[in-house]
Motif scaffolding. Structure first.
Motif, PDB file in Angstrom:
ATOM      1  N   VAL A 127      32.015  50.194  38.783  1.00 19.66           N
ATOM      2  CA  VAL A 127      31.385  48.937  38.430  1.00 19.66           C
ATOM      3  C   VAL A 127      29.890  49.088  38.650  1.00 19.66           C
ATOM      4  N   GLU A 128      29.107  48.484  37.811  1.00 18.74           N
ATOM      5  CA  GLU A 128      27.647  48.528  37.917  1.00 18.74           C
ATOM      6  C   GLU A 128      27.125  47.100  37.921  1.00 18.74           C
ATOM      7  N   GLU A 129      26.281  46.815  38.904  1.00 22.88           N
ATOM      8  CA  GLU A 129      25.721  45.471  39.018  1.00 22.88           C
ATOM      9  C   GLU A 129      24.681  45.247  37.922  1.00 22.88           C
ATOM     10  N   VAL A 192      36.878  38.019  40.993  1.00 22.53           N
ATOM     11  CA  VAL A 192      36.122  39.136  40.433  1.00 22.53           C
ATOM     12  C   VAL A 192      35.417  39.909  41.549  1.00 22.53           C
ATOM     13  N   GLN A 193      34.939  39.207  42.555  1.00 22.41           N
ATOM     14  CA  GLN A 193      34.250  39.907  43.643  1.00 22.41           C
ATOM     15  C   GLN A 193      35.207  40.811  44.403  1.00 22.41           C
ATOM     16  N   GLU A 194      36.466  40.394  44.581  1.00 24.90           N
ATOM     17  CA  GLU A 194      37.460  41.232  45.250  1.00 24.90           C
ATOM     18  C   GLU A 194      37.696  42.519  44.453  1.00 24.90           C
ATOM     19  N   LEU A 195      37.718  42.405  43.150  1.00 27.47           N
ATOM     20  CA  LEU A 195      37.869  43.592  42.307  1.00 27.47           C
ATOM     21  C   LEU A 195      36.645  44.495  42.440  1.00 27.47           C
ATOM     22  N   ILE A 196      35.455  43.895  42.444  1.00 28.73           N
ATOM     23  CA  ILE A 196      34.235  44.683  42.565  1.00 28.73           C
ATOM     24  C   ILE A 196      34.228  45.448  43.892  1.00 28.73           C
ATOM     25  N   ASP A 197      34.599  44.769  44.952  1.00 29.77           N
ATOM     26  CA  ASP A 197      34.601  45.421  46.270  1.00 29.77           C
ATOM     27  C   ASP A 197      35.561  46.612  46.283  1.00 29.77           C
ATOM     28  N   TRP A 198      36.727  46.414  45.684  1.00 30.67           N
ATOM     29  CA  TRP A 198      37.716  47.506  45.714  1.00 30.67           C
ATOM     30  C   TRP A 198      37.226  48.690  44.877  1.00 30.67           C
ATOM     31  N   LEU A 199      36.644  48.415  43.705  1.00 30.72           N
ATOM     32  CA  LEU A 199      36.164  49.502  42.851  1.00 30.72           C
ATOM     33  C   LEU A 199      35.018  50.265  43.515  1.00 30.72           C
ATOM     34  N   GLU A 200      34.166  49.570  44.256  1.00 33.41           N
ATOM     35  CA  GLU A 200      33.071  50.248  44.945  1.00 33.41           C
ATOM     36  C   GLU A 200      33.592  51.117  46.087  1.00 33.41           C
ATOM     37  N   ALA A 201      34.707  50.674  46.697  1.00 32.47           N
ATOM     38  CA  ALA A 201      35.286  51.468  47.797  1.00 32.47           C
ATOM     39  C   ALA A 201      36.158  52.604  47.266  1.00 32.47           C
ATOM     40  N   HIS A 202      36.640  52.501  46.035  1.00 35.63           N
ATOM     41  CA  HIS A 202      37.523  53.535  45.460  1.00 35.63           C
ATOM     42  C   HIS A 202      37.034  53.916  44.063  1.00 35.63           C
ATOM     43  N   PRO A 203      35.862  54.563  43.978  1.00 36.58           N
ATOM     44  CA  PRO A 203      35.340  54.918  42.653  1.00 36.58           C
ATOM     45  C   PRO A 203      36.231  55.961  41.967  1.00 36.58           C
TER      46      PRO A 203
END
Length: 228
Positions: A127-129, A192-203
């Motif tokens: 994910v990219e901010e 959506v933020q929960e998804l973002i957090d997970w993707l950042e922790a598991h790229p």
């Protein structure tokens, strides 16, 4: 006395005249003073064909059985020009496009080409901010298609093209997920933020999601897919 002397002479002259008339009748009848001329048609008078007798020589002009081009060598009317047209040739049926990445079972064993990727599923890697004013973030994804089941019991893989793409995700999107993002074996809604957090922790996890876009082209619904 003089009348008695003339009477024999008159009788003699009358007899001679009557004899001449009778002789003329025996030779050919009365002539009425002139020979009769037979009537001719206008064609006969001009050297053409007498009326009532067909011309033995066919005309060279267009006739009722000729087309307007008959005089110039055209095709007579009533006779088709060339061979009669048969049934219109149907369009040849297009053969389905073959792809080495699409076995008969409907699964792929190698990266599919763009024409054979799943139209509404992709694998999410990162994910990219984006600027907060946009109300969106970018998902780094790869398109692909479901592979064939393996013999090791690991399930069905999602075979990707190997090329990264970016797609905007609306921060108000409806998102559902299952494990490993959640501890549930069934999809449940997450933020959506929960998804973002997970993707950042598991790229580069490559989890597969089904997506739907809104009128603005951004993703407005995202549902995790565990297996096809």
């Amino acid at each position: 006395m003089n009348a008695d002397r003339l009477r024999p002479a008159v009788v003699a002259l009358t007899a001679v005249a009557l004899a001449a008339v009778l002789a003329g009748c025996r030779e050919g009848g009365p002539t009425a003073g002139a020979h009769a001329t037979p009537r001719t048609s206008a064609t006969a008078a001009s050297g053409g064909t007498p009326a009532g007798k067909p011309d033995a020589t066919p005309g060279t002009g267009a006739t009722a059985t000729s087309s307007p081009g008959a005089a110039g060598g055209g095709t007579p009317a009533g006779k088709p020009a060339g061979k009669p047209a048969g049934k219109p040739a149907g369009k040849p049926k297009a053969k389905p496009a073959s792809s080495s990445a699409a076995p008969s079972a409907g699964c792929v064993s190698e990266p599919p080409d763009p024409d054979h990727v799943d139209p509404d599923e992709f694998a999410v890697y990162r994910v990219e901010e984006l600027d907060g004013s946009t109300g969106k973030v970018n998902l780094v994804i790869q398109h692909g298609a479901w592979g064939c089941p393996g013999t090791d019991g690991d399930g069905v893989p999602f075979v990707v093209t190997g090329e990264d793409s970016r797609w905007a995700l609306d921060q108000a999107a409806y998102v559902t997920a299952t494990n490993p993002i959640t501890d549930s074996s069934e999809n449940r809604r997450i933020g959506v933020q929960e998804l973002i957090d997970w993707l950042e922790a598991h790229p580069d996890s490559g989890l597969v999601f089904k997506y739907q876009t809104g009128d603005d082209g951004a993703i407005h619904r995202l549902d995790q897919v565990y297996a096809p």
